[in-house]
Design an enzyme around this catalytic site. Sequence first.
Site: not given
Ligand code: X5A
Ligand code: ZN
Length: 512
Positions: A174, A307, A22, A267, A137, A176
């Site tokens: 973060d 990441y 994935d 990230d 999320h 996101h």
């Molecule tokens: C916790 C976090 C990111 C999800 C990315 C999905 N989630 N494209 O960094």
């Molecule tokens: Zn994130």
Amino acid sequence: MASGTALIYDEEMTSHKLLWNDPVCDIEVPERLSCCYEQLKSYHLVERCVHVPAREGSEEEILLVHSSEHLEVAKSTQTMNEEELRRVSGNYDAFYFHPSTYRCARLAVGATLQLVDAVMSGQVCNGMALVRPPGHHSQRNAANGFCLFNNVAIAAEYAKLKYGLQRILIVDWDVHHGQGTQYIFEEDPSVLYFSWHRYEHQEFWPSLRESDYDAVGLGKGKGLNINLPWNQVGMGNADYLAAFFHVLLPVAFEFDPELVLVSSGYDSGIGDPEGQMNATPEVFAHLTYFLMQLASGKLCVILEGGYHLKSLSESVCMTVKTLLGDPVPQLTGEMAPCLSAVESIQNVRAAHKPYWKCFMYEDIPFLQNVSTRSHLLKKTDPNPSPEHGSEITNNKETAKVERFLKLHMKNILSPVPPIKTATTDSKVSAQLLPVPVPLIKEMDKTEVKALVSAFYADLVKEDKTLLSLGSMLAILDKILKKEVCSGITESPSAAVSVAVALRHSIHFGFQR
Ligand code: X5A
Ligand code: ZN
């Protein structure tokens, strides 16, 4: 006044992993946790922290935020085979189940609550929990974006219930948008939620209208949801500091929280394949330090994303070092935010003008697309590459950032020169220096002559000049080795000395 920093890490949380192919989820790997812990060990930070054990969060605690349906689905995955796990995972946007996922997610919740207890009970002053899966999320009834249970949201509800807190600040750095956290506290006046996130005018995941700056909260929670969307990639230290100085910190001090929780995703740091931002690890030391000034220092940092393993682990170390009270390293480089960042900052300030005194008395017009009208105004990509998405480019990029960080962290963490002045002249030291520093052995004349080279040879015929140069070079050596920050020596011919000093510095690879 409590002292000490808690660190929570449980190897068991590395057992949650992706079992099939994935490309969306394959960056959320167990090594994210183990690498951070190894890096913390290598900096001797683990032994300086108070070890607090993780525990499983109880069903009751999970139900503070989530529906019983969500809990039951999660629970049921423990005994599923790969095919069934794949099917259930497919019901969510960017999530994978492993037979150990439920157990790990309960440990992630429990670890977060253990941290809150350690801080609220006064056992420690602050701390960090290294957890997987992440949480921000995750929503009342859904897993999302690698998150099953919303660790930080549960912690906030838990702290309200157990300690009667009335004002909690959640800072989500973060990259996101923690839309899960936003939904949970949208109408709640007791929780102030701040998130900055890569947005690109809704192009970037999760691509929600409600991630924009005009989502300020609902009902009694109006003004307590603060979204700072980044509309371009490449945001760096200056942009993050500007966001803190001009948005988060004024509001946070006015709100005056009793506890600060950080949804701590890295990230947003340099090299991350998701964020594509430029902030270096030491900026997280600064962000941490600012937040330590709130809520009498009661600060709980909980891992979310991140990441790029090297960038992630260095940034985690910077955070923990700062929690422990180490001095924050200097930030170098451009210190002005880019135009796109200024636009976003201005817009969120304008949107929140009705709710915060710190913005009320200022004239803040909305800015629309100032930064995106022309490509000339876009943030300059420091590593221009036409194919940002290609795998080759990304792998090269990752390795490049890794090499950059290795050198960068050495520079950042190497001890600054002590405020000491070297001298060769004992008379000078006795008169001028509080602490005389004896000089290492002076270079002999042949050595100096060799260094000076033929180019300057005619300028240094006199013995006295030669000796003075020798002292000067010896002092420069001490400066370059960072043993002292300055030096005094007799110089009959300053012009010559300076010229030689420059040459000598360049010879040693001195770049600034
Ligand atoms: C916790 C976090 C990111 C999800 C990315 C999905 N989630 N494209 O960094
Ligand atoms: Zn994130």
